[in-house]
Scaffold this motif. Structure first.
Motif, PDB file in Angstrom:
ATOM      1  N   LEU A   3       0.882  -1.529   0.182  1.00 18.32           N
ATOM      2  CA  LEU A   3       0.539  -0.117  -0.040  1.00 18.32           C
ATOM      3  C   LEU A   3       1.286   1.278  -0.443  1.00 18.32           C
ATOM      4  O   LEU A   3       1.898   1.387  -0.037  1.00 18.32           O
ATOM      5  CB  LEU A   3      -0.738   0.228   1.284  1.00 18.32           C
ATOM      6  N   GLU A   9      -2.436   5.305   1.016  1.00 23.71           N
ATOM      7  CA  GLU A   9      -3.262   4.423   1.840  1.00 23.71           C
ATOM      8  C   GLU A   9      -3.237   3.738   3.336  1.00 23.71           C
ATOM      9  O   GLU A   9      -4.288   3.382   3.330  1.00 23.71           O
ATOM     10  CB  GLU A   9      -3.697   2.975   0.883  1.00 23.71           C
ATOM     11  N   ASN A  43      -4.437   6.367   5.729  1.00 23.03           N
ATOM     12  CA  ASN A  43      -6.801   5.846   4.858  1.00 23.03           C
ATOM     13  C   ASN A  43      -7.058   5.156   6.238  1.00 23.03           C
ATOM     14  O   ASN A  43      -7.827   5.211   6.390  1.00 23.03           O
ATOM     15  CB  ASN A  43      -6.833   6.275   4.202  1.00 23.03           C
ATOM     16  N   GLY A  59     -10.340   5.002   3.484  1.00 26.97           N
ATOM     17  CA  GLY A  59      -9.877   3.606   4.203  1.00 26.97           C
ATOM     18  C   GLY A  59     -10.951   2.231   4.024  1.00 26.97           C
ATOM     19  O   GLY A  59      -9.655   1.400   3.967  1.00 26.97           O
ATOM     20  N   VAL A 107      -9.740   0.247   1.100  1.00 29.83           N
ATOM     21  CA  VAL A 107      -9.147  -0.322   1.509  1.00 29.83           C
ATOM     22  C   VAL A 107      -8.677  -1.745   2.305  1.00 29.83           C
ATOM     23  O   VAL A 107      -8.546  -2.801   1.495  1.00 29.83           O
ATOM     24  CB  VAL A 107      -7.741   0.789   1.570  1.00 29.83           C
TER      25      VAL A 107
END
Length: 287
Positions: free
Chosen positions: A179, A183, A186, A208, A211
């Motif tokens: 990541l 990311e 987040n 987030g 993700v």
């Protein structure tokens, strides 16, 4: 005054010694003193005859009563071991439901559990089982591998990431390189939102969440409550092994985590492991 004269004030005889007009009295020892001295001497004589008393090089006088404190202690220890073997065999043979239904066995568990825990578990989990950085608390209700006594006993038996052939494997992979920094930031915001009541989600937490759905649900579940089959922790409560701050969670996501618990099979008997499992569950009631 001279020796043999009687003092007119006390009625006692004098010794004949005089200093500046002060005459020394020949006062007799009080009778109670003589009585206690004689009684003490007689008691000592009788004790020496009846009890072990006098050293004789490599041995000692045994006394007519033949009493031996070492033999007495060894006998008491032997009796205690025999008694312990009886109820410990029940821990090994009976299932957890039967043990928990037996007040005597549960009482024994609470007597022996603290010492067994202190000797084997407290070095990592702390006194009282409250854990510390990197070591989970056993006094709350947050369990990685299941909270039943059977599941806890199995964890004790095989360990986590241990050398045991049946060990439980649990690892948080490192997402650095998988990541981006944004990311990771987040997803940390989203994880923090799971254990808070703040709403609505910030833009960072919303990003987030996506993700998380792509990278984390396989272990932590769609709602973040964790999966015990993987030893993945619940992210929606306030129990954190490595810290619940933004920085601590960011480090966990970036660098990964892999704990270790030794396997206690071969080091503790089955009865001792079952006793410990019940004691660990009992710690929650003390909170």
């Amino acid at each position: 005054m001279s020796a043999g004269e009687r003092d007119p004030h006390t009625g006692h005889m004098t010794t004949g010694h005089e200093w500046n007009g002060i005459t020394e009295l020949n006062t007799p020892v009080p009778r109670p003193v003589w009585f206690f001295l004689i009684v003490t001497a007689l008691f000592s004589l009788v004790y020496w005859v009846l009890m072990p008393a006098w050293p004789l090089g490599v041995t000692y006088t045994r006394g007519l009563l033949g009493m031996d404190q070492q033999d007495r202690v060894e006998r008491q220890v032997s009796e205690a071991r025999a008694d312990r073997a009886v109820w410990m065999s029940r821990f090994a043979e009976e299932d957890f439901a039967a043990i928990q239904a037996d007040d005597m066995l549960m009482s024994r568990m609470r007597q022996m559990g603290p010492a067994l825990f202190e000797d084997n578990c407290a070095v990592c989990h702390g006194r009282g089982g409250k854990g510390g950085p990197g070591y989970p608390s056993l006094a709350d209700n947050a369990w990685l591998w299941g909270s039943s006594p059977e599941e806890i006993a199995e964890t004790l038996r095989v360990g986590i990431n241990s050398a045991h052939e049946d060990t439980r494997f649990g690892q948080m992979m490192a997402f650095r390189g998988v990541l981006s920094g944004e990311e990771i930031a987040n997803v940390v915001e989203y994880v923090l939102s799971l254990s808070s009541e703040a709403a609505p989600l910030s833009a960072s937490a919303e990003a987030g969440k996506e993700v998380f759905a792509q990278q984390c649900v396989a272990c932590h579940g769609e709602d973040g409550t964790g999966l015990t089959e993987f030893g993945a922790p619940n992210l929606t409560d306030d129990h954190w092994i490595y810290g619940g701050s933004w920085q601590a969670i960011s480090r966990t996501v970036s660098q990964g985590r892999q704990g270790h618990m030794p396997a206690w099979e071969g080091r503790l008997t089955e009865a001792e492991r079952k006793l410990l499992a019940l004691y660990v569950l009992d710690l929650q009631k003390a909170e």
